[in-house]
Scaffold this motif. Structure first.
Motif, PDB file in Angstrom:
ATOM      1  N   ASP A 198      -4.564   1.196  -1.967  1.00 36.35           N
ATOM      2  CA  ASP A 198      -4.300  -0.228  -1.817  1.00 36.35           C
ATOM      3  C   ASP A 198      -3.064  -0.600  -2.621  1.00 36.35           C
ATOM      4  N   THR A 225      -9.582   0.992  -1.904  1.00 36.60           N
ATOM      5  CA  THR A 225     -10.699   0.125  -1.543  1.00 36.60           C
ATOM      6  C   THR A 225     -11.821   0.986  -0.968  1.00 36.60           C
ATOM      7  N   PRO A 242       0.829  -1.211   0.000  1.00 35.20           N
ATOM      8  CA  PRO A 242       0.000   0.000   0.000  1.00 35.20           C
ATOM      9  C   PRO A 242       0.865   1.263   0.000  1.00 35.20           C
TER      10      PRO A 242
END
Length: 161
Positions: A29, A66, A20
Motif C-alpha cells: 500500500d 493491506t 503503492p
C-alpha cells in the motif's frame, strides 16, 4: 533547514513516502522511509543545485500491506487482520495464524496445518525487512537502516534535477 544544509551539509532528519509500490506479485500500500543524521554533498548542492545523499546515522523503513493485498499475494487466501492477530481460512478451516518474518520470508503457521510462506522481495526502497506487525486491516514490515537505500538516492537526484 536550508541554511544548516548549505553550511554544514547535514540535516537532522528526512522522511519519504511512496505508494503503492509493486514488486513481483506483491503490492505494498505504501513504503515510508525516515532517516536521521543525513549527510549531503555540499559541493554538488551549491554548484549544481542537486541533492546527493552521502550517508546517514540511522533510519527506519516500513512497508504496509493491506489485508486485501496480502490475500492476493497468497493466492486469494481469505484473511482478516486485527492487532496482533491474523485469521485465515486454510484448507477450508478458519484458523488463527502465527505470523513470523525470517530472512525476508513471511510465514503463516497454524497448529496442524502446513506453513504458508511468502518471499518479501527487497528493492531499491525496501532493502530489508526484519519485523512483522499485524494491525487492523494491515501488515507492517519494518527494518532499521544503516545506509541510504539506493532508490532514495535516485529519487533525490530526480527530484532536484
Amino acid at each position: 533547514f536550508v541554511g544548516r544544509l548549505a553550511v554544514a551539509g547535514e540535516v537532522q532528519g528526512v522522511s519519504a513516502h511512496a505508494g503503492p509500490v509493486t514488486e513481483g506479485r506483491i503490492t505494498f500500500d505504501h513504503i515510508d522511509v525516515s532517516l536521521r543524521g543525513v549527510k549531503l554533498d555540499r559541493t554538488v548542492l551549491l554548484r549544481d543545485r542537486l541533492v546527493r545523499l552521502l550517508g546517514i546515522h540511522s533510519g527506519l523503513v516500513s512497508a504496509v500491506m493491506t489485508d486485501q493485498e496480502l490475500s492476493q499475494a497468497l493466492g486469494g487466501v481469505p484473511l482478516t487482520m486485527t492487532p496482533g492477530r491474523l485469521e485465515a481460512t486454510l484448507n477450508g478451516v478458519r484458523v488463527t495464524a502465527v505470523v513470523s518474518l525470517i530472512n525476508n520470508e513471511l510465514r503463516l503457521a497454524a497448529p496442524g496445518l502446513t506453513v504458508i510462506s511468502l518471499r518479501i522481495p527487497t528493492n531499491a526502497i525496501l532493502p530489508c525487512s526484519a519485523s512483522a506487525q499485524v494491525l487492523t486491516g494491515r501488515l507492517v514490515l519494518a527494518c532499521v537502516l544503516t545506509a541510504v537505500p539506493a532508490g532514495l538516492i535516485e529519487a533525490a537526484l530526480r527530484a532536484s534535477a
